[in-house]
Write a protein that holds these residues in place. Structure first.
Motif, PDB file in Angstrom:
ATOM      1  N   LEU A  57       0.827  -1.204   0.000  1.00 39.54           N
ATOM      2  CA  LEU A  57       0.000   0.000   0.000  1.00 39.54           C
ATOM      3  C   LEU A  57       0.862   1.254   0.000  1.00 39.54           C
ATOM      4  N   ALA A  58       1.931   1.234   0.792  1.00 34.17           N
ATOM      5  CA  ALA A  58       2.834   2.389   0.836  1.00 34.17           C
ATOM      6  C   ALA A  58       3.446   2.643  -0.539  1.00 34.17           C
ATOM      7  N   LEU A  59       3.905   1.585  -1.188  1.00 42.13           N
ATOM      8  CA  LEU A  59       4.505   1.731  -2.520  1.00 42.13           C
ATOM      9  C   LEU A  59       3.491   2.280  -3.512  1.00 42.13           C
ATOM     10  N   GLY A  60       2.277   1.715  -3.480  1.00 40.98           N
ATOM     11  CA  GLY A  60       1.254   2.163  -4.418  1.00 40.98           C
ATOM     12  C   GLY A  60       0.874   3.614  -4.215  1.00 40.98           C
ATOM     13  N   LEU A  61       0.652   4.021  -2.960  1.00 36.70           N
ATOM     14  CA  LEU A  61       0.221   5.394  -2.689  1.00 36.70           C
ATOM     15  C   LEU A  61       1.331   6.400  -2.956  1.00 36.70           C
ATOM     16  N   HIS A  62       2.578   6.043  -2.630  1.00 35.08           N
ATOM     17  CA  HIS A  62       3.693   6.943  -2.945  1.00 35.08           C
ATOM     18  C   HIS A  62       3.849   7.100  -4.459  1.00 35.08           C
ATOM     19  N   THR A  63       3.650   6.019  -5.193  1.00 36.03           N
ATOM     20  CA  THR A  63       3.754   6.097  -6.655  1.00 36.03           C
ATOM     21  C   THR A  63       2.661   6.988  -7.224  1.00 36.03           C
ATOM     22  N   VAL A  64       1.424   6.808  -6.733  1.00 39.92           N
ATOM     23  CA  VAL A  64       0.306   7.635  -7.209  1.00 39.92           C
ATOM     24  C   VAL A  64       0.572   9.110  -6.926  1.00 39.92           C
ATOM     25  N   SER A  65       1.169   9.400  -5.773  1.00 41.11           N
ATOM     26  CA  SER A  65       1.413  10.801  -5.410  1.00 41.11           C
ATOM     27  C   SER A  65       2.420  11.476  -6.334  1.00 41.11           C
ATOM     28  N   LYS A  66       3.158  10.679  -7.132  1.00 42.60           N
ATOM     29  CA  LYS A  66       4.175  11.242  -8.025  1.00 42.60           C
ATOM     30  C   LYS A  66       3.756  11.228  -9.494  1.00 42.60           C
ATOM     31  N   LEU A  67       2.494  10.895  -9.758  1.00 43.00           N
ATOM     32  CA  LEU A  67       2.055  10.791 -11.147  1.00 43.00           C
ATOM     33  C   LEU A  67       1.898  12.150 -11.828  1.00 43.00           C
ATOM     34  N   GLY A  68       1.840  13.197 -11.055  1.00 43.87           N
ATOM     35  CA  GLY A  68       1.714  14.520 -11.648  1.00 43.87           C
ATOM     36  C   GLY A  68       0.288  14.997 -11.784  1.00 43.87           C
ATOM     37  N   ASN A  69      -0.671  14.209 -11.289  1.00 45.96           N
ATOM     38  CA  ASN A  69      -2.069  14.621 -11.334  1.00 45.96           C
ATOM     39  C   ASN A  69      -2.420  15.254  -9.987  1.00 45.96           C
ATOM     40  N   PRO A  70      -2.814  16.543  -9.977  1.00 43.07           N
ATOM     41  CA  PRO A  70      -3.025  17.245  -8.699  1.00 43.07           C
ATOM     42  C   PRO A  70      -4.056  16.577  -7.796  1.00 43.07           C
ATOM     43  N   GLN A  71      -5.181  16.116  -8.383  1.00 44.75           N
ATOM     44  CA  GLN A  71      -6.225  15.508  -7.557  1.00 44.75           C
ATOM     45  C   GLN A  71      -5.725  14.225  -6.896  1.00 44.75           C
ATOM     46  N   PHE A  72      -5.038  13.376  -7.654  1.00 39.69           N
ATOM     47  CA  PHE A  72      -4.583  12.113  -7.103  1.00 39.69           C
ATOM     48  C   PHE A  72      -3.377  12.291  -6.191  1.00 39.69           C
ATOM     49  N   THR A  73      -2.557  13.308  -6.446  1.00 38.13           N
ATOM     50  CA  THR A  73      -1.440  13.587  -5.542  1.00 38.13           C
ATOM     51  C   THR A  73      -1.968  13.898  -4.151  1.00 38.13           C
ATOM     52  N   SER A  74      -2.944  14.783  -4.088  1.00 38.00           N
ATOM     53  CA  SER A  74      -3.544  15.144  -2.808  1.00 38.00           C
ATOM     54  C   SER A  74      -4.267  13.957  -2.179  1.00 38.00           C
ATOM     55  N   ALA A  75      -5.026  13.216  -2.993  1.00 35.43           N
ATOM     56  CA  ALA A  75      -5.786  12.075  -2.473  1.00 35.43           C
ATOM     57  C   ALA A  75      -4.857  11.009  -1.905  1.00 35.43           C
ATOM     58  N   ALA A  76      -3.748  10.732  -2.599  1.00 31.23           N
ATOM     59  CA  ALA A  76      -2.812   9.710  -2.137  1.00 31.23           C
ATOM     60  C   ALA A  76      -2.150  10.130  -0.827  1.00 31.23           C
TER      61      ALA A  76
END
Length: 228
Positions: free
Chosen positions: A80-99
Motif C-alpha cells: 500500500l505504501a509503494l502504491g500510494l507513494h507512486t500515485v502521489s508522483k504521477l503529476g495529477n493534482p487531484q490524485f497527488t492530494s488524495a494519495a
C-alpha cells in the motif's frame, strides 16, 4: 493452516474476487475441497458475515460494519505504501492530494508496529516525467465514468486530423508518458484509446450506458491479456 486462519483468508478472497464467486473458484483459490468451502461459508454466516448466494450460483460478500476489520499483513502495508507513494508522483493534482491524505488516514488506523512499516517501508518508487498538458476536467470526466454517462468529444489524432466521436468512457489509464481514456467507440463499435492531451472538447450527454461498463472492461483487459 488453522481453521480460523482459513476463514479469515476466505473472507479476503471473497472481498477480492469479482462476485458472484462459485464454490469451485473458491476451492481453487483456497486449495481445499468444495465441501470445505460450503462448511466455511456456513461458519462465516453463523459468525455474522452477510454472504448472499448458494451452491451452483456463486457467493457475494456484503460488508457488515458490525464485523471486526481485517488486519493488514506487513507485506500488504508495504505494498500500500509503494502504491500510494507512486500515485502521489504521477503529476495529477487531484490524485497527488488524495494519495497523501490516504497515507495519513491509513497510518492513523494502523497499530503502532504496522504504522512504522508504512512510514519506513523497505520499497519505494521514483518517477521522472513531464506529462503533456491537458485541458480535460479530470474530476468531471471521472464522474462521468463512474456514472456510466456517454460523452461526445472532439479529438485531434496523431496525424493532426480532428474527429468527433460519441463514446462510452470506461477508465483512465496512466502510461509512462501520457494519460489515456479507454473507451467503447459507438462509431466503430469497438474499443478505442484517446490521449487526454489530444481531447479538444467534451460534451456530457444525457445518456447512460449502465450496466455495461464492468463487462466491457473485463472484455478489454481479456483482449489485452491474449495479446501479450
Amino acid at each position: 493452516m488453522s481453521r480460523s486462519d482459513r476463514l479469515i483468508r476466505l473472507m479476503q478472497v471473497l472481498r477480492r474476487l469479482p462476485a458472484p464467486v462459485t464454490a469451485a473458484r473458491l476451492s481453487e483459490e483456497m486449495e481445499v475441497s468444495e465441501r470445505s468451502i460450503y462448511r466455511d461459508i456456513q461458519s462465516l454466516r453463523n459468525s455474522g458475515a452477510i454472504i448472499d448466494g448458494e451452491a451452483g450460483f456463486g457467493y457475494t460478500l456484503t460488508e457488515d460494519p458490525a464485523l471486526p476489520p481485517m488486519q493488514f499483513e506487513p507485506d500488504e502495508v508495504e505494498a500500500l505504501a509503494l502504491g500510494l507513494h507512486t500515485v502521489s508522483k504521477l503529476g495529477n493534482p487531484q490524485f497527488t492530494s488524495a494519495a497523501q491524505n490516504a497515507l495519513v488516514k491509513l497510518e492513523a488506523s494502523l497499530p503502532s508496529r504496522l504504522g512504522q512499516r508504512l512510514r519506513h517501508a523497505t520499497v519505494g518508487s521514483h518517477i521522472l516525467r513531464n506529462l503533456p498538458a491537458s485541458e480535460v476536467d479530470f474530476p468531471e470526466l471521472r464522474e462521468a465514468i463512474w456514472n456510466e454517462q456517454a460523452i461526445r468529444l472532439d479529438y485531434l489524432d496523431l496525424n493532426e486530423q480532428t474527429s468527433r466521436r460519441k463514446i462510452w468512457p470506461l477508465t483512465i489509464y496512466f502510461f509512462s508518458e501520457v494519460q489515456a481514456l479507454i473507451s467503447w467507440c459507438c462509431l466503430r463499435s469497438d474499443f478505442r484509446m484517446f490521449r487526454l492531451d489530444r481531447i479538444q472538447s467534451i460534451d456530457y450527454l444525457d445518456e447512460t450506458f449502465r450496466p455495461n461498463r464492468v463487462g466491457l472492461l473485463r472484455e478489454y483487459f481479456q483482449r489485452e491479456k491474449e495479446c501479450e
